[in-house]
Design a protein around this motif. Structure first.
Motif, PDB file in Angstrom:
ATOM      1  N   THR A  48       0.832  -1.204   0.000  1.00 47.75           N
ATOM      2  CA  THR A  48       0.000   0.000   0.000  1.00 47.75           C
ATOM      3  C   THR A  48       0.867   1.255   0.000  1.00 47.75           C
ATOM      4  N   GLU A  49       1.879   1.266   0.849  1.00 53.94           N
ATOM      5  CA  GLU A  49       2.779   2.415   0.900  1.00 53.94           C
ATOM      6  C   GLU A  49       3.539   2.573  -0.413  1.00 53.94           C
ATOM      7  N   GLY A  50       3.898   1.453  -1.028  1.00 53.14           N
ATOM      8  CA  GLY A  50       4.599   1.514  -2.314  1.00 53.14           C
ATOM      9  C   GLY A  50       3.732   2.111  -3.403  1.00 53.14           C
ATOM     10  N   LEU A  51       2.433   1.751  -3.420  1.00 51.94           N
ATOM     11  CA  LEU A  51       1.542   2.302  -4.438  1.00 51.94           C
ATOM     12  C   LEU A  51       1.331   3.798  -4.222  1.00 51.94           C
ATOM     13  N   ILE A  52       1.273   4.216  -2.980  1.00 52.09           N
ATOM     14  CA  ILE A  52       1.153   5.649  -2.691  1.00 52.09           C
ATOM     15  C   ILE A  52       2.366   6.390  -3.257  1.00 52.09           C
ATOM     16  N   GLN A  53       3.540   5.836  -3.072  1.00 51.26           N
ATOM     17  CA  GLN A  53       4.750   6.458  -3.632  1.00 51.26           C
ATOM     18  C   GLN A  53       4.691   6.507  -5.153  1.00 51.26           C
ATOM     19  N   GLU A  86      -2.372  15.352  -0.718  1.00 55.36           N
ATOM     20  CA  GLU A  86      -1.562  15.308  -1.940  1.00 55.36           C
ATOM     21  C   GLU A  86      -2.010  14.161  -2.838  1.00 55.36           C
ATOM     22  N   VAL A  87      -2.331  13.016  -2.266  1.00 54.83           N
ATOM     23  CA  VAL A  87      -2.816  11.885  -3.059  1.00 54.83           C
ATOM     24  C   VAL A  87      -4.138  12.233  -3.740  1.00 54.83           C
ATOM     25  N   VAL A  88      -5.045  12.882  -2.996  1.00 57.97           N
ATOM     26  CA  VAL A  88      -6.324  13.290  -3.582  1.00 57.97           C
ATOM     27  C   VAL A  88      -6.094  14.229  -4.770  1.00 57.97           C
ATOM     28  N   GLU A  89      -5.209  15.197  -4.606  1.00 60.53           N
ATOM     29  CA  GLU A  89      -4.950  16.160  -5.683  1.00 60.53           C
ATOM     30  C   GLU A  89      -4.379  15.475  -6.923  1.00 60.53           C
ATOM     31  N   ALA A 141      -2.158   2.732 -12.324  1.00 64.48           N
ATOM     32  CA  ALA A 141      -2.139   2.223 -10.951  1.00 64.48           C
ATOM     33  C   ALA A 141      -3.378   1.366 -10.729  1.00 64.48           C
ATOM     34  N   VAL A 142      -3.189   0.195 -10.109  1.00 58.51           N
ATOM     35  CA  VAL A 142      -4.313  -0.697  -9.824  1.00 58.51           C
ATOM     36  C   VAL A 142      -4.286  -1.075  -8.351  1.00 58.51           C
ATOM     37  N   LEU A 143      -5.373  -0.773  -7.661  1.00 54.87           N
ATOM     38  CA  LEU A 143      -5.533  -1.188  -6.271  1.00 54.87           C
ATOM     39  C   LEU A 143      -6.518  -2.342  -6.262  1.00 54.87           C
ATOM     40  N   TRP A 144      -5.990  -3.543  -6.038  1.00 60.68           N
ATOM     41  CA  TRP A 144      -6.797  -4.758  -6.130  1.00 60.68           C
ATOM     42  C   TRP A 144      -7.676  -4.942  -4.898  1.00 60.68           C
ATOM     43  N   HIS A 145      -8.551  -5.952  -4.978  1.00 54.13           N
ATOM     44  CA  HIS A 145      -9.263  -6.422  -3.799  1.00 54.13           C
ATOM     45  C   HIS A 145      -8.360  -7.446  -3.103  1.00 54.13           C
ATOM     46  N   GLY A 146      -8.923  -8.468  -2.469  1.00 52.67           N
ATOM     47  CA  GLY A 146      -8.099  -9.407  -1.722  1.00 52.67           C
ATOM     48  C   GLY A 146      -7.198 -10.275  -2.554  1.00 52.67           C
ATOM     49  N   ASN A 147      -7.419 -10.292  -3.867  1.00 53.72           N
ATOM     50  CA  ASN A 147      -6.547 -10.999  -4.800  1.00 53.72           C
ATOM     51  C   ASN A 147      -6.378 -10.143  -6.042  1.00 53.72           C
TER      52      ASN A 147
END
Length: 303
Positions: A48-53, A86-89, A141-147
């Motif tokens: 999660t932190e990596g995707l934010i970066q 910043e992420v929202v913007e 960027a893709v934020l998956w569900h549990g898989n």
């Protein structure tokens, strides 16, 4: 026309009470045995932190969000790191795609504008939409569900996109404390899975005590079969489902997860929601007498 006292198993955790009430309203007897929990571990925190970066440091053109709990995990982590606004913007300068209204609502709660919610609320539906877009050389960027979902990832790669991704939680047979907190934070009502109850479910399926079983997500099916395999019960479970019990899937991804285990799906609605699923089940059961449900499906091609 209704379920006429038939026993219908519920394997989903989220909205289990709602589905049980639908079954009761239709004259059936709900048998609630959830098979899905979620866990949040250190590896999910790191992803999660990596995707934010990646969102902040790269030229993300499209951002895809699969679930509301995932959005909550991403945004609450960003806020903890001091970069929430910043992420929202940054997201509001990209094309944001939400798989369904659930992640859309959580995104909008944080002030993120959603550009698209596909009519087909599945990974396949998103893949079909992405094929229409020029993603050659673009960063997604893709934020998956549990898989994660290999098909969507492969589609993006084939279209020439560079994909940055994260899984913010994992599906499991337990609902640990952090997972329960995530679900509660986005207003999800849920029942946690219990090992003894799942064992009882498998036993009662084999004993003919359950007439139909509903699966409302791929993990609800995969977890049941994984649990059965771990206890040496997979073969008997498959035989029960194929020979005795009407198997109901809410939609195509769930159907495929069941069929991975060589189990035939008898009922799948045209509209992939709980109400249509139960109406389709009633219609299927009404079309043939008890004891001939499976035979009617094989002879008539129902499902």
């Amino acid at each position: 026309m209704g379920l006429e006292g038939l026993t219908v198993a519920v394997t989903g955790s989220r909205r289990a009470s709602e589905l049980a009430q639908l079954i009761t309203n239709l004259g059936g007897v709900p048998y609630v045995a959830p098979t899905v929990g979620i866990e949040v571990h250190a590896d999910a925190d790191r992803e999660t932190e990596g995707l934010i970066q990646d969102i902040l440091g790269r030229q993300i053109r499209y951002a895809i969000f699969m679930t509301g709990p995932g959005v909550y995990r991403l945004m609450s982590t960003a806020e903890r790191l001091g970069v929430g606004q910043e992420v929202v913007e940054v997201l509001n300068r990209t094309q944001v795609i939400a798989r369904s209204q659930k992640p859309q609502k959580v995104l909008e709660k944080y002030g993120v504008r959603v550009s698209l919610v596909p009519a087909d609320n599945t990974s396949e539906g998103i893949a079909a939409e992405m094929v229409k877009r020029d993603v050659q050389g673009k960063e997604v960027a893709v934020l998956w569900h549990g898989n994660s979902h290999a098909g969507l990832r492969e589609t993006l790669h084939q279209q020439g996109a560079t994909v940055y991704e994260a899984v913010t939680y994992r599906y499991s047979l337990e609902l640990e404390e952090r997972g329960a907190a995530v679900l509660a934070a986005v207003g999800f009502k849920f029942l946690p899975p219990e090992e003894q109850r799942i064992l009882e479910l498998i036993h009662d399926l084999g004993q003919g005590k359950i007439d139909a079983i509903t699966f409302t997500s791929p993990p609800s099916a995969r977890n049941l079969f994984s649990f059965a395999a771990a206890h040496g019960l997979e073969e008997g479970l498959g035989r029960s489902l194929n020979e005795r019990v009407v198997v109901v899937a809410v939609g195509p991804p769930t159907r495929r997860a069941i069929e991975e285990h060589v189990v035939q799906v008898d009922v799948m609605p045209e509209v992939f929601k709980l109400g249509p699923m139960m109406r389709a089940t009633v219609e299927y059961l009404a079309a043939c007498p008890p004891g001939k449900w499976k035979r009617a499906m094989h002879e008539g091609g129902k499902g």
